[in-house]
Design a protein around this motif. Structure first.
Motif, PDB file in Angstrom:
ATOM      1  N   ASN A  23      27.053  25.926 -12.984  1.00  0.00           N
ATOM      2  CA  ASN A  23      28.016  26.750 -12.254  1.00  0.00           C
ATOM      3  C   ASN A  23      27.880  28.210 -12.682  1.00  0.00           C
ATOM      4  O   ASN A  23      28.843  28.865 -13.080  1.00  0.00           O
ATOM      5  N   ALA A  24      26.639  28.697 -12.597  1.00  0.00           N
ATOM      6  CA  ALA A  24      26.351  30.062 -13.018  1.00  0.00           C
ATOM      7  C   ALA A  24      27.190  31.052 -12.232  1.00  0.00           C
ATOM      8  O   ALA A  24      27.532  30.826 -11.073  1.00  0.00           O
ATOM      9  N   GLY A  25      27.484  32.151 -12.881  1.00  0.00           N
ATOM     10  CA  GLY A  25      28.262  33.180 -12.238  1.00  0.00           C
ATOM     11  C   GLY A  25      27.975  34.539 -12.830  1.00  0.00           C
ATOM     12  O   GLY A  25      27.398  34.659 -13.903  1.00  0.00           O
ATOM     13  N   ALA A  26      28.374  35.548 -12.105  1.00  0.00           N
ATOM     14  CA  ALA A  26      28.242  36.929 -12.552  1.00  0.00           C
ATOM     15  C   ALA A  26      29.156  37.792 -11.699  1.00  0.00           C
ATOM     16  O   ALA A  26      29.362  37.500 -10.516  1.00  0.00           O
ATOM     17  N   PHE A  27      29.691  38.840 -12.318  1.00  0.00           N
ATOM     18  CA  PHE A  27      30.465  39.836 -11.581  1.00  0.00           C
ATOM     19  C   PHE A  27      31.598  39.222 -10.758  1.00  0.00           C
ATOM     20  O   PHE A  27      31.855  39.629  -9.630  1.00  0.00           O
ATOM     21  N   GLY A  28      32.244  38.200 -11.299  1.00  0.00           N
ATOM     22  CA  GLY A  28      33.393  37.605 -10.637  1.00  0.00           C
ATOM     23  C   GLY A  28      33.092  36.503  -9.642  1.00  0.00           C
ATOM     24  O   GLY A  28      34.010  35.925  -9.071  1.00  0.00           O
ATOM     25  N   PRO A  41      31.727  27.471  -5.601  1.00  0.00           N
ATOM     26  CA  PRO A  41      32.579  27.737  -4.434  1.00  0.00           C
ATOM     27  C   PRO A  41      31.781  27.955  -3.138  1.00  0.00           C
ATOM     28  O   PRO A  41      32.338  27.830  -2.050  1.00  0.00           O
ATOM     29  N   LEU A  42      30.491  28.238  -3.251  1.00  0.00           N
ATOM     30  CA  LEU A  42      29.642  28.425  -2.076  1.00  0.00           C
ATOM     31  C   LEU A  42      29.052  27.121  -1.554  1.00  0.00           C
ATOM     32  O   LEU A  42      28.546  27.060  -0.445  1.00  0.00           O
ATOM     33  N   VAL A  43      29.092  26.067  -2.377  1.00  0.00           N
ATOM     34  CA  VAL A  43      28.345  24.839  -2.093  1.00  0.00           C
ATOM     35  C   VAL A  43      29.087  23.931  -1.120  1.00  0.00           C
ATOM     36  O   VAL A  43      30.239  23.576  -1.327  1.00  0.00           O
ATOM     37  N   ILE A  60      33.791  20.361 -11.823  1.00  0.00           N
ATOM     38  CA  ILE A  60      33.240  21.701 -11.920  1.00  0.00           C
ATOM     39  C   ILE A  60      34.212  22.590 -12.677  1.00  0.00           C
ATOM     40  O   ILE A  60      35.397  22.661 -12.354  1.00  0.00           O
ATOM     41  N   GLY A  61      33.703  23.248 -13.707  1.00  0.00           N
ATOM     42  CA  GLY A  61      34.512  24.154 -14.503  1.00  0.00           C
ATOM     43  C   GLY A  61      33.759  25.441 -14.768  1.00  0.00           C
ATOM     44  O   GLY A  61      32.703  25.698 -14.188  1.00  0.00           O
ATOM     45  N   VAL A  80      29.223  21.812 -15.176  1.00  0.00           N
ATOM     46  CA  VAL A  80      29.255  20.875 -14.054  1.00  0.00           C
ATOM     47  C   VAL A  80      28.977  19.494 -14.620  1.00  0.00           C
ATOM     48  O   VAL A  80      27.953  19.269 -15.268  1.00  0.00           O
ATOM     49  N   ARG A  81      29.906  18.597 -14.392  1.00  0.00           N
ATOM     50  CA  ARG A  81      29.712  17.214 -14.830  1.00  0.00           C
ATOM     51  C   ARG A  81      29.557  16.345 -13.598  1.00  0.00           C
ATOM     52  O   ARG A  81      30.343  16.438 -12.669  1.00  0.00           O
ATOM     53  N   GLY A  82      28.517  15.533 -13.642  1.00  0.00           N
ATOM     54  CA  GLY A  82      28.264  14.692 -12.485  1.00  0.00           C
ATOM     55  C   GLY A  82      27.626  13.395 -12.895  1.00  0.00           C
ATOM     56  O   GLY A  82      28.188  12.649 -13.688  1.00  0.00           O
ATOM     57  N   PHE A  83      26.439  13.186 -12.421  1.00  0.00           N
ATOM     58  CA  PHE A  83      25.770  11.914 -12.586  1.00  0.00           C
ATOM     59  C   PHE A  83      24.646  12.052 -13.596  1.00  0.00           C
ATOM     60  O   PHE A  83      23.716  12.837 -13.399  1.00  0.00           O
TER      61      PHE A  83
END
Length: 168
Positions: free
Chosen positions: A90-95, A100-102, A124-125, A129-132
């Motif tokens: 769940n990479a992010g940058a600059f807010g 949220p796009l997926v 998702i945090g 990301v926790r999944g399988f």
């Protein structure tokens, strides 16, 4: 798929995108490395829907979305990796953050079985990301908003200038 199925079930796997922010100890990795560089690198845009393979750089996703008059993905220009890694953490940058796009993702397990999953299938945090277990991301479908190409390109430039100033 055939390659994954041919590996011994206990064989450790390491999926590698661009290798940014990665350190490997001197002893190497005791298993099979699957490097996406030059592979899984397709990106298609139809209307406000974007399909992007895991090996596409986040910067390319930001640029192509801006060129297609789509907003919401400019922050990806500040992430030095691929979409596969962005999805995994769940990479992010600059807010902005990736998930949220997926709209949906495609995954593959170690036996080569491909599955389509939605964000509801994952926990998702923040940078998590926790999944399988034993599944890796192959591609994602993103849902973006229509916007202005010039503004999108200007936002990307502004974010990259800010990143250069704060992370030389």
């Amino acid at each position: 798929a055939v390659f994954l199925d041919s590996l011994p079930p206990q064989e450790p796997l390491l999926w590698l995108g661009l290798g940014s922010n990665l350190l490997i100890r001197d002893g190497g990795f005791p298993g099979t490395v699957i490097m996406l560089l030059g592979r899984l690198n397709s990106l298609s845009i139809e209307g406000d829907e974007v399909r992007v393979d895991a090996g596409v750089s986040c910067a390319k996703v930001a640029r192509e979305c801006a060129r297609a008059n789509l907003t919401g993905a400019a922050f990806l220009a500040g992430i030095p990796g691929t979409m596969g890694g962005a999805l995994a953490m769940n990479a992010g940058a600059f807010g902005g953050e990736t998930w949220p796009l997926v709209r949906s993702v495609e995954t593959v397990d170690r036996f080569g079985t491909v599955r389509r999953r939605t964000p509801d299938d994952f926990e998702i945090g923040y940078r998590e990301v926790r999944g399988f277990q034993g599944e890796w991301f192959l591609a994602a479908e993103l849902a973006l908003e229509p916007g202005d190409t010039a503004l999108g390109k200007a936002r990307i430039k502004s974010l990259l200038d800010r990143r250069s100033a704060t992370q030389p």
